[in-house]
Design a protein around this motif. Structure first.
Motif, PDB file in Angstrom:
ATOM      1  N   ALA A 238       5.114   3.748  -8.746  1.00 37.61           N
ATOM      2  CA  ALA A 238       5.390   2.323  -8.549  1.00 37.61           C
ATOM      3  C   ALA A 238       6.874   1.987  -8.627  1.00 37.61           C
ATOM      4  O   ALA A 238       7.355   1.113  -7.915  1.00 37.61           O
ATOM      5  N   ARG A 239       7.616   2.700  -9.453  1.00 39.85           N
ATOM      6  CA  ARG A 239       9.037   2.335  -9.611  1.00 39.85           C
ATOM      7  C   ARG A 239       9.879   2.705  -8.393  1.00 39.85           C
ATOM      8  O   ARG A 239      11.048   2.325  -8.310  1.00 39.85           O
ATOM      9  N   HIS A 240       9.296   3.417  -7.449  1.00 36.34           N
ATOM     10  CA  HIS A 240       9.999   3.733  -6.204  1.00 36.34           C
ATOM     11  C   HIS A 240       9.435   2.963  -5.020  1.00 36.34           C
ATOM     12  O   HIS A 240       9.767   3.255  -3.874  1.00 36.34           O
ATOM     13  N   MET A 241       8.588   1.986  -5.299  1.00 36.16           N
ATOM     14  CA  MET A 241       8.015   1.128  -4.266  1.00 36.16           C
ATOM     15  C   MET A 241       8.677  -0.238  -4.351  1.00 36.16           C
ATOM     16  O   MET A 241       9.236  -0.596  -5.386  1.00 36.16           O
ATOM     17  N   THR A 242       8.589  -1.001  -3.289  1.00 37.51           N
ATOM     18  CA  THR A 242       9.076  -2.379  -3.368  1.00 37.51           C
ATOM     19  C   THR A 242       8.004  -3.232  -4.034  1.00 37.51           C
ATOM     20  O   THR A 242       6.813  -2.900  -3.978  1.00 37.51           O
ATOM     21  N   PRO A 243       8.401  -4.321  -4.657  1.00 35.93           N
ATOM     22  CA  PRO A 243       7.393  -5.210  -5.244  1.00 35.93           C
ATOM     23  C   PRO A 243       6.361  -5.661  -4.206  1.00 35.93           C
ATOM     24  O   PRO A 243       5.167  -5.705  -4.504  1.00 35.93           O
ATOM     25  N   GLN A 244       6.805  -5.965  -2.995  1.00 39.28           N
ATOM     26  CA  GLN A 244       5.871  -6.422  -1.969  1.00 39.28           C
ATOM     27  C   GLN A 244       4.897  -5.315  -1.569  1.00 39.28           C
ATOM     28  O   GLN A 244       3.731  -5.576  -1.305  1.00 39.28           O
ATOM     29  N   ALA A 245       5.364  -4.078  -1.538  1.00 41.57           N
ATOM     30  CA  ALA A 245       4.470  -2.961  -1.210  1.00 41.57           C
ATOM     31  C   ALA A 245       3.365  -2.830  -2.264  1.00 41.57           C
ATOM     32  O   ALA A 245       2.210  -2.553  -1.923  1.00 41.57           O
ATOM     33  N   ILE A 246       3.697  -3.053  -3.516  1.00 42.56           N
ATOM     34  CA  ILE A 246       2.691  -3.009  -4.581  1.00 42.56           C
ATOM     35  C   ILE A 246       1.703  -4.161  -4.403  1.00 42.56           C
ATOM     36  O   ILE A 246       0.487  -3.965  -4.487  1.00 42.56           O
ATOM     37  N   ALA A 247       2.234  -5.354  -4.122  1.00 42.44           N
ATOM     38  CA  ALA A 247       1.360  -6.515  -3.888  1.00 42.44           C
ATOM     39  C   ALA A 247       0.439  -6.265  -2.697  1.00 42.44           C
ATOM     40  O   ALA A 247      -0.769  -6.561  -2.747  1.00 42.44           O
ATOM     41  N   ASP A 248       0.975  -5.716  -1.632  1.00 45.48           N
ATOM     42  CA  ASP A 248       0.179  -5.436  -0.436  1.00 45.48           C
ATOM     43  C   ASP A 248      -0.899  -4.393  -0.730  1.00 45.48           C
ATOM     44  O   ASP A 248      -2.032  -4.511  -0.262  1.00 45.48           O
ATOM     45  N   TRP A 249      -0.557  -3.374  -1.517  1.00 47.11           N
ATOM     46  CA  TRP A 249      -1.540  -2.344  -1.836  1.00 47.11           C
ATOM     47  C   TRP A 249      -2.692  -2.956  -2.637  1.00 47.11           C
ATOM     48  O   TRP A 249      -3.856  -2.696  -2.346  1.00 47.11           O
ATOM     49  N   LEU A 250      -2.375  -3.760  -3.631  1.00 46.52           N
ATOM     50  CA  LEU A 250      -3.418  -4.404  -4.430  1.00 46.52           C
ATOM     51  C   LEU A 250      -4.284  -5.331  -3.572  1.00 46.52           C
ATOM     52  O   LEU A 250      -5.497  -5.347  -3.687  1.00 46.52           O
ATOM     53  N   ALA A 251      -3.632  -6.082  -2.691  1.00 49.55           N
ATOM     54  CA  ALA A 251      -4.348  -7.072  -1.874  1.00 49.55           C
ATOM     55  C   ALA A 251      -5.329  -6.415  -0.901  1.00 49.55           C
ATOM     56  O   ALA A 251      -6.346  -7.021  -0.565  1.00 49.55           O
ATOM     57  N   GLN A 252      -5.045  -5.212  -0.461  1.00 49.48           N
ATOM     58  CA  GLN A 252      -5.952  -4.593   0.502  1.00 49.48           C
ATOM     59  C   GLN A 252      -7.346  -4.361  -0.065  1.00 49.48           C
ATOM     60  O   GLN A 252      -8.304  -4.193   0.668  1.00 49.48           O
ATOM     61  N   TRP A 253      -7.462  -4.368  -1.378  1.00 50.48           N
ATOM     62  CA  TRP A 253      -8.758  -4.122  -2.028  1.00 50.48           C
ATOM     63  C   TRP A 253      -9.443  -5.424  -2.446  1.00 50.48           C
ATOM     64  O   TRP A 253     -10.557  -5.403  -2.962  1.00 50.48           O
ATOM     65  N   ALA A 254      -8.777  -6.554  -2.253  1.00 49.70           N
ATOM     66  CA  ALA A 254      -9.373  -7.853  -2.611  1.00 49.70           C
ATOM     67  C   ALA A 254     -10.424  -8.226  -1.574  1.00 49.70           C
ATOM     68  O   ALA A 254     -10.326  -7.842  -0.410  1.00 49.70           O
ATOM     69  N   LYS A 255     -11.419  -8.950  -2.026  1.00 48.11           N
ATOM     70  CA  LYS A 255     -12.401  -9.418  -1.043  1.00 48.11           C
ATOM     71  C   LYS A 255     -12.580 -10.905  -1.148  1.00 48.11           C
ATOM     72  O   LYS A 255     -12.141 -11.546  -2.032  1.00 48.11           O
TER      73      LYS A 255
END
Length: 167
Positions: A150-167
Motif C-alpha cells: 500500500a505504501r507504494h500505491m497512490t491513495p486513489q489507487a487504494i480507494a479504487d481497489w476497495l471500491a471494486q468490491w463494493a456492491k
C-alpha cells in the motif's frame, strides 16, 4: 484460448460495472496522508467474535464484510488504516461494508480467520483483505494481498481497489 480470454475480459467488465465508484480523494500522495491511526489492530480482541459480529451485522443490512488482516508493526497496514479514515473514504466504506480488523501478529496469530476462506498457507503479505458476502461467500479470492504494498500505491489507487468490491 482466445474465447477463454474474451470470457474472462467480459467477466471482469461485468464485475467492474457492478461495483460502486470510488470516492475521489483530495490527497494525491501518501506524503499528504494525515496519520490519525497508528495502531489499527486490537491485539487483545477476540477475532472470532469480531468476525462473527461483522457477519451478523452484514446479514441484517445487506452489506459485504471487509476483513482487514494485519499487524501494528506493518507500515502498509498503517497506510491502509489511514486511507480508510479519510473523510471521503470513511462514509463510503461504511455504506458498503461491515469492517473488521484482525491482528495476525507476525503471521502467527488468528490464522483461523483466513482459514475460514480456504487460506491455509502463510499469508502472502499484510495487509491482506478478505471481502465476503453476508452469507460468507469469498468475493475477492486470489486478490487478498493486493494492498500488501500500500505504501507504494497512490491513495486513489487504494480507494479504487476497495471500491471494486463494493456492491
Amino acid at each position: 484460448m482466445k474465447s477463454t480470454c474474451l470470457i474472462l475480459a467480459s467477466l471482469a467488465l461485468f464485475v467492474a460495472a457492478q461495483a460502486a465508484p470510488a470516492p475521489r480523494l483530495t490527497i494525491t500522495s501518501l506524503s499528504d496522508l494525515p496519520v490519525v491511526e497508528r495502531t489499527p489492530y486490537d491485539q487483545a480482541a477476540d477475532a472470532d467474535a469480531a468476525v462473527n459480529a461483522a457477519f451478523a451485522r452484514a446479514k441484517q443490512n445487506g452489506k459485504r464484510v471487509l476483513i482487514d488482516l494485519g499487524g501494528n508493526w506493518c507500515g502498509d497496514c498503517i497506510v491502509l488504516a489511514n486511507i480508510m479514515q479519510l473523510p471521503q473514504m470513511k462514509p463510503f466504506l461504511a455504506a458498503h461494508f461491515e469492517i473488521v480488523t484482525v491482528d495476525v501478529g507476525r503471521f502467527d496469530k488468528n490464522l483461523q480467520i483466513p482459514a475460514r476462506f480456504g487460506i491455509i498457507n502463510r499469508l502472502e503479505g499484510v495487509p491482506s483483505v478478505i471481502i465476503a458476502d453476508p452469507d460468507g461467500r469469498f468475493v475477492n479470492a486470489g486478490h487478498v494481498a493486493a494492498l500488501a504494498d500500500a505504501r507504494h500505491m497512490t491513495p486513489q489507487a487504494i480507494a479504487d481497489w476497495l471500491a471494486q468490491w463494493a456492491k
